[in-house]
Scaffold this motif. Structure first.
Motif, PDB file in Angstrom:
ATOM      1  N   LEU A 129       0.834  -1.189   0.000  1.00 34.90           N
ATOM      2  CA  LEU A 129       0.000   0.000   0.000  1.00 34.90           C
ATOM      3  C   LEU A 129       0.872   1.244   0.000  1.00 34.90           C
ATOM      4  O   LEU A 129       1.922   1.274   0.630  1.00 34.90           O
ATOM      5  CB  LEU A 129      -0.903   0.012   1.238  1.00 34.90           C
ATOM      6  N   ALA A 130       0.418   2.262  -0.693  1.00 37.66           N
ATOM      7  CA  ALA A 130       1.192   3.497  -0.816  1.00 37.66           C
ATOM      8  C   ALA A 130       0.679   4.539   0.181  1.00 37.66           C
ATOM      9  O   ALA A 130      -0.056   5.446  -0.188  1.00 37.66           O
ATOM     10  CB  ALA A 130       1.123   4.025  -2.238  1.00 37.66           C
ATOM     11  N   TYR A 131       1.026   4.396   1.438  1.00 33.66           N
ATOM     12  CA  TYR A 131       0.693   5.405   2.439  1.00 33.66           C
ATOM     13  C   TYR A 131       1.694   6.544   2.352  1.00 33.66           C
ATOM     14  O   TYR A 131       2.841   6.347   1.936  1.00 33.66           O
ATOM     15  CB  TYR A 131       0.767   4.805   3.851  1.00 33.66           C
ATOM     16  N   PRO A 132       1.295   7.753   2.772  1.00 29.21           N
ATOM     17  CA  PRO A 132       2.268   8.848   2.819  1.00 29.21           C
ATOM     18  C   PRO A 132       3.378   8.514   3.818  1.00 29.21           C
ATOM     19  O   PRO A 132       3.206   7.689   4.714  1.00 29.21           O
ATOM     20  CB  PRO A 132       1.447  10.045   3.324  1.00 29.21           C
ATOM     21  N   GLU A 133       4.500   9.203   3.673  1.00 27.15           N
ATOM     22  CA  GLU A 133       5.608   9.024   4.612  1.00 27.15           C
ATOM     23  C   GLU A 133       5.157   9.466   6.002  1.00 27.15           C
ATOM     24  O   GLU A 133       4.409  10.430   6.133  1.00 27.15           O
ATOM     25  CB  GLU A 133       6.814   9.861   4.173  1.00 27.15           C
ATOM     26  N   PRO A 134       5.614   8.781   7.040  1.00 29.13           N
ATOM     27  CA  PRO A 134       5.249   9.193   8.409  1.00 29.13           C
ATOM     28  C   PRO A 134       5.691  10.625   8.697  1.00 29.13           C
ATOM     29  O   PRO A 134       6.756  11.055   8.266  1.00 29.13           O
ATOM     30  CB  PRO A 134       6.021   8.209   9.291  1.00 29.13           C
ATOM     31  N   ARG A 135       4.828  11.337   9.408  1.00 31.10           N
ATOM     32  CA  ARG A 135       5.151  12.707   9.820  1.00 31.10           C
ATOM     33  C   ARG A 135       5.254  12.801  11.333  1.00 31.10           C
ATOM     34  O   ARG A 135       5.792  13.761  11.853  1.00 31.10           O
ATOM     35  CB  ARG A 135       4.103  13.683   9.294  1.00 31.10           C
ATOM     36  N   TYR A 136       4.732  11.804  12.003  1.00 29.66           N
ATOM     37  CA  TYR A 136       4.851  11.734  13.459  1.00 29.66           C
ATOM     38  C   TYR A 136       5.827  10.607  13.768  1.00 29.66           C
ATOM     39  O   TYR A 136       5.683   9.497  13.261  1.00 29.66           O
ATOM     40  CB  TYR A 136       3.490  11.465  14.104  1.00 29.66           C
ATOM     41  N   HIS A 137       6.824  10.897  14.565  1.00 25.62           N
ATOM     42  CA  HIS A 137       7.863   9.909  14.835  1.00 25.62           C
ATOM     43  C   HIS A 137       7.954   9.545  16.315  1.00 25.62           C
ATOM     44  O   HIS A 137       8.912   8.910  16.735  1.00 25.62           O
ATOM     45  CB  HIS A 137       9.210  10.411  14.312  1.00 25.62           C
ATOM     46  N   GLY A 138       6.947   9.938  17.103  1.00 27.09           N
ATOM     47  CA  GLY A 138       6.919   9.564  18.510  1.00 27.09           C
ATOM     48  C   GLY A 138       6.585   8.088  18.672  1.00 27.09           C
ATOM     49  O   GLY A 138       6.080   7.436  17.754  1.00 27.09           O
ATOM     50  N   ALA A 139       6.821   7.567  19.846  1.00 26.19           N
ATOM     51  CA  ALA A 139       6.613   6.139  20.094  1.00 26.19           C
ATOM     52  C   ALA A 139       5.206   5.813  20.588  1.00 26.19           C
ATOM     53  O   ALA A 139       4.695   4.726  20.321  1.00 26.19           O
ATOM     54  CB  ALA A 139       7.643   5.640  21.110  1.00 26.19           C
ATOM     55  N   GLU A 140       4.557   6.744  21.315  1.00 30.78           N
ATOM     56  CA  GLU A 140       3.311   6.379  21.979  1.00 30.78           C
ATOM     57  C   GLU A 140       2.136   7.292  21.680  1.00 30.78           C
ATOM     58  O   GLU A 140       1.096   7.181  22.312  1.00 30.78           O
ATOM     59  CB  GLU A 140       3.561   6.342  23.492  1.00 30.78           C
ATOM     60  N   GLY A 141       2.253   8.196  20.769  1.00 29.53           N
ATOM     61  CA  GLY A 141       1.148   9.098  20.458  1.00 29.53           C
ATOM     62  C   GLY A 141       1.098  10.282  21.405  1.00 29.53           C
ATOM     63  O   GLY A 141       1.806  10.319  22.412  1.00 29.53           O
ATOM     64  N   GLU A 142       0.256  11.257  21.072  1.00 29.56           N
ATOM     65  CA  GLU A 142       0.134  12.485  21.849  1.00 29.56           C
ATOM     66  C   GLU A 142      -1.330  12.767  22.154  1.00 29.56           C
ATOM     67  O   GLU A 142      -2.215  12.299  21.449  1.00 29.56           O
ATOM     68  CB  GLU A 142       0.692  13.678  21.059  1.00 29.56           C
ATOM     69  N   VAL A 143      -1.558  13.575  23.149  1.00 33.97           N
ATOM     70  CA  VAL A 143      -2.894  14.076  23.446  1.00 33.97           C
ATOM     71  C   VAL A 143      -2.992  15.431  22.747  1.00 33.97           C
ATOM     72  O   VAL A 143      -2.463  16.430  23.240  1.00 33.97           O
ATOM     73  CB  VAL A 143      -3.127  14.216  24.973  1.00 33.97           C
ATOM     74  N   ASN A 144      -3.629  15.464  21.567  1.00 30.71           N
ATOM     75  CA  ASN A 144      -3.697  16.707  20.806  1.00 30.71           C
ATOM     76  C   ASN A 144      -4.970  16.848  19.964  1.00 30.71           C
ATOM     77  O   ASN A 144      -5.053  17.712  19.106  1.00 30.71           O
ATOM     78  CB  ASN A 144      -2.446  16.877  19.935  1.00 30.71           C
ATOM     79  N   ALA A 145      -5.961  16.010  20.211  1.00 30.33           N
ATOM     80  CA  ALA A 145      -7.215  16.088  19.462  1.00 30.33           C
ATOM     81  C   ALA A 145      -7.993  17.335  19.870  1.00 30.33           C
ATOM     82  O   ALA A 145      -7.861  17.835  20.982  1.00 30.33           O
ATOM     83  CB  ALA A 145      -8.050  14.836  19.712  1.00 30.33           C
ATOM     84  N   VAL A 146      -8.808  17.847  18.953  1.00 26.84           N
ATOM     85  CA  VAL A 146      -9.623  19.032  19.200  1.00 26.84           C
ATOM     86  C   VAL A 146     -11.087  18.642  19.012  1.00 26.84           C
ATOM     87  O   VAL A 146     -11.467  18.131  17.957  1.00 26.84           O
ATOM     88  CB  VAL A 146      -9.248  20.177  18.228  1.00 26.84           C
ATOM     89  N   PHE A 147     -11.898  18.890  20.029  1.00 33.52           N
ATOM     90  CA  PHE A 147     -13.317  18.550  19.993  1.00 33.52           C
ATOM     91  C   PHE A 147     -14.144  19.824  19.867  1.00 33.52           C
ATOM     92  O   PHE A 147     -13.871  20.811  20.544  1.00 33.52           O
ATOM     93  CB  PHE A 147     -13.705  17.813  21.291  1.00 33.52           C
TER      94      PHE A 147
END
Length: 177
Positions: A7-25
């Motif tokens: 599959l041709a996914y875009p190159e990763p732009r996030y390189h952290g290991a565990e994710g971040e709390v950054n969602a906007v509701f």
């Protein structure tokens, strides 16, 4: 289950290991960011808030709202998803009636337009990709349409909006946007 083709996914732009709390509701009952007699606009995700990835707006058009005459964009695609009511959509060849659940994708350079030709209000989502600073356009288009002429044409071009009427002989850019 195995997949044969990569599959041709875009190159990763996030390189952290565990994710971040950054969602906007944004709650459904948030007031619109822009209101006028012709309707209202909710800035769900702006160019600024998405880092330029896309812009998503919920637009409520009053009955008989002019919307936008046929035009195209040179830098972004635009998509329309009808949430409620009916919306006349210009697909580059003809006007078609969009109803709740209908979707129109307009690639970069594609002619399109929209209007509420009914006696009832309607609601839609508009998606621009990549994102662009559309808020100034939404906030000032009525004022600039009143001014008309070359000032309106320059305003439209500043916002990547090229209206067919601006290319017609003797066009000065007047008319509703």
């Amino acid at each position: 289950m195995s997949y044969l083709e990569p599959l041709a996914y875009p190159e990763p732009r996030y390189h952290g290991a565990e994710g971040e709390v950054n969602a906007v509701f944004r709650p459904a009952d948030a007031p619109p960011d822009l209101s006028s007699p012709g309707g209202s606009t909710h800035y769900l995700a702006t160019n600024e808030s998405t880092g330029g990835e896309f812009g998503l707006y919920k637009v409520e058009l009053a009955a008989r709202s002019a919307g936008a005459k046929p035009h195209f964009h040179r830098a972004m695609s635009e998509s329309f998803y009808v949430l409620s009511g009916e919306l006349e959509l210009y697909n580059g060849e003809k006007w078609v009636t969009g109803r709740a659940g209908d979707f129109l994708y307009v690639p970069v350079g594609g002619l399109h337009g929209f209007k509420n030709a009914t006696d009832e209000p309607m609601t839609m989502l508009m998606l621009f990709s990549p994102g662009a600073p559309r808020e100034e356009y939404f906030e000032r288009v009525a004022e600039m349409s009143q001014r008309g002429g070359d000032e309106l044409k320059r305003f439209r071009h500043r916002h990547d909006s090229y209206f067919v009427e601006d290319f017609e002989p003797g066009a000065g850019g007047g008319g509703a946007a």
